[in-house]
Design a protein around this motif. Structure first.
Motif, PDB file in Angstrom:
ATOM      1  N   PHE A  80       3.961   0.677  11.048  1.00 54.30           N
ATOM      2  CA  PHE A  80       2.801   0.051  10.635  1.00 54.30           C
ATOM      3  C   PHE A  80       1.774  -0.706  12.112  1.00 54.30           C
ATOM      4  CE2 PHE A  80       1.173  -5.272  11.497  1.00 54.30           C
ATOM      5  CZ  PHE A  80       0.493  -4.918  10.224  1.00 54.30           C
ATOM      6  N   ASP A  81       2.897  -0.817  12.842  1.00 57.10           N
ATOM      7  CA  ASP A  81       1.723  -1.645  14.088  1.00 57.10           C
ATOM      8  C   ASP A  81       0.850  -0.038  14.517  1.00 57.10           C
ATOM      9  OD1 ASP A  81       0.710  -3.266  16.049  1.00 57.10           O
ATOM     10  OD2 ASP A  81       2.111  -2.390  17.750  1.00 57.10           O
ATOM     11  N   GLU A  82       1.436   1.621  14.158  1.00 56.97           N
ATOM     12  CA  GLU A  82       1.548   2.889  14.508  1.00 56.97           C
ATOM     13  C   GLU A  82       0.145   2.700  14.011  1.00 56.97           C
ATOM     14  OE1 GLU A  82       2.989   6.938  16.125  1.00 56.97           O
ATOM     15  OE2 GLU A  82       3.247   6.449  13.618  1.00 56.97           O
ATOM     16  N   GLN A  99      -4.148   2.927  14.852  1.00 61.50           N
ATOM     17  CA  GLN A  99      -5.032   3.684  15.162  1.00 61.50           C
ATOM     18  C   GLN A  99      -6.641   3.426  14.061  1.00 61.50           C
ATOM     19  OE1 GLN A  99      -2.436   6.706  12.670  1.00 61.50           O
ATOM     20  NE2 GLN A  99      -1.433   7.178  14.194  1.00 61.50           N
ATOM     21  N   LEU A 100      -5.975   2.785  13.233  1.00 60.85           N
ATOM     22  CA  LEU A 100      -7.308   1.973  12.923  1.00 60.85           C
ATOM     23  C   LEU A 100      -8.774   1.278  13.958  1.00 60.85           C
ATOM     24  CD1 LEU A 100      -8.722   0.889   9.872  1.00 60.85           C
ATOM     25  CD2 LEU A 100      -7.139  -1.488   9.803  1.00 60.85           C
ATOM     26  N   THR A 101      -7.855   0.641  14.252  1.00 60.24           N
ATOM     27  CA  THR A 101      -8.312  -0.610  14.991  1.00 60.24           C
ATOM     28  C   THR A 101      -8.988   0.578  16.186  1.00 60.24           C
ATOM     29  OG1 THR A 101      -6.603  -2.342  14.751  1.00 60.24           O
ATOM     30  CG2 THR A 101      -8.007  -2.516  16.489  1.00 60.24           C
ATOM     31  N   SER A 149       0.203  -2.299   2.406  1.00 52.92           N
ATOM     32  CA  SER A 149       1.627  -0.967   2.006  1.00 52.92           C
ATOM     33  C   SER A 149       3.308  -1.548   2.986  1.00 52.92           C
ATOM     34  CB  SER A 149       1.157   0.295   2.351  1.00 52.92           C
ATOM     35  OG  SER A 149       2.074   1.597   3.599  1.00 52.92           O
ATOM     36  N   TYR A 150       2.540  -2.425   4.264  1.00 51.86           N
ATOM     37  CA  TYR A 150       3.865  -2.641   4.719  1.00 51.86           C
ATOM     38  C   TYR A 150       5.258  -3.057   4.437  1.00 51.86           C
ATOM     39  CZ  TYR A 150       6.921  -4.809   8.265  1.00 51.86           C
ATOM     40  OH  TYR A 150       8.134  -5.904   8.554  1.00 51.86           O
TER      41      TYR A 150
END
Length: 312
Positions: free
Chosen positions: A72-74, A78-80, A281-282
């Motif tokens: 989730f953090d990965e 990427q989104l950020t 999703s997470y």
């Protein structure tokens, strides 16, 4: 004591026998430890699942729970990073455009200290910036576009030189501009003042560095500074500690608010939709950390999705 080197098998044994982590597929666990590393995966994400008194995992916590949070953090990084890149590209263009509108396209102008803010406190920073710009304009041979401008035109205009500057360097560049250039640039952001823009760019630089270096993002708080108060803080009735807002200042939600001001409305709506999808999703993949707890770690209030209901 120095932590000893452990083989993958020993790492798995430690997690299972010493820490009480549920490992249903040790082959999968070894593959994840090989791909990601114990420090990045376990060291980076275990604390939300650990009992602080026993230093063991809460009953029923699985290896997959930790992997799900890491993934989730990965994806959040990427989104950020993607949308911070949009902010970076726009500010890059605005700096070169507004500076050249005042002084022209000759490189001598951006290599002249008198064309920057003359506050005595800026002298060292201006010198450092000019030295960096001078290197790219006159000596950098790694980037072909710089070499081409130098060889063909005997001049590297600012819109070419800024291409190689990092987000942090662009942030410092803006802060060192004269007031008239800062004002012209900030007018491209309808509800952002010159001083607020400096703070937004500084804070975004820190979050961008977290993304670029693969550090934990969702619970990150910037220590060196904070984002400015905005009308959105008040309209969303964000909680306070005394007279200070408790969220939306140093945390990920502070970055969300900053992006609301710095992105076009269309880009922000897409970013918000992708962020909501990522969170949902997470929560479907792992129930070990509740949605409420995840949002709390991010500094996100339960009404965070209403951020687009209000005018800036």
């Amino acid at each position: 004591m120095i932590k000893p080197y452990l083989t993958y098998a020993q790492q798995i044994q430690k997690l299972r026998d010493d820490k009480g982590l549920v490992l249903s597929d040790e082959t999968y666990a070894e593959q994840m430890l090989t791909d990601i590393g114990y420090f990045s995966l376990i060291g980076g994400y275990k604390n939300l699942f650990i009992n602080p008194m026993t230093r063991k995992y809460e009953g029923g916590t699985t290896f997959e729970d930790i992997v799900a949070l890491y993934q989730f953090d990965e994806e959040l990084r990427q989104l950020t990073f993607k949308y911070l890149g949009k902010v970076e590209q726009k500010i890059r263009q605005l700096i070169s455009y507004c500076f050249c509108a005042c002084y022209g396209e000759q490189q001598i102008h951006y290599l002249t200290a008198a064309n920057y803010n003359q506050n005595p406190g800026n002298a060292v920073a201006v010198t450092k910036l000019i030295n960096k710009l001078d290197y790219h304009a006159n000596r950098n041979t790694e980037k072909q576009y710089l070499v081409h401008q130098r060889r063909v035109y005997h001049n590297v205009p600012l819109w070419v030189t800024t291409k190689i500057l990092t987000f942090g360097e662009l942030s410092k560049f803006y802060a060192l501009l004269q007031h008239r250039q800062q004002s012209a640039i900030s007018k491209s952001y309808e509800h952002v003042s010159e001083k607020s823009l400096i703070r937004y760019l500084n804070g975004m630089t820190l979050f961008r560095n977290v993304c670029a270096h693969g550090e934990r993002l969702f619970s990150h708080n910037i220590a060196q500074m904070e984002f400015p108060d905005t009308p959105l803080h008040k309209k969303m009735n964000l909680p306070k500690k005394g007279i200070q807002y408790a969220v939306g200042k140093k945390d990920y939600f502070g970055l969300v608010i900053a992006l609301r001001y710095m992105l076009s409305r269309q880009d922000f709506l897409i970013y918000k939709r992708e962020l909501k999808k990522l969170i949902d999703s997470y929560c479907r993949k792992s129930q070990r950390l509740s949605k409420h707890d995840l949002l709390t770690q991010m500094g996100m209030p339960v009404n965070w999705e209403t951020i687009t209901r209000y005018k800036l």
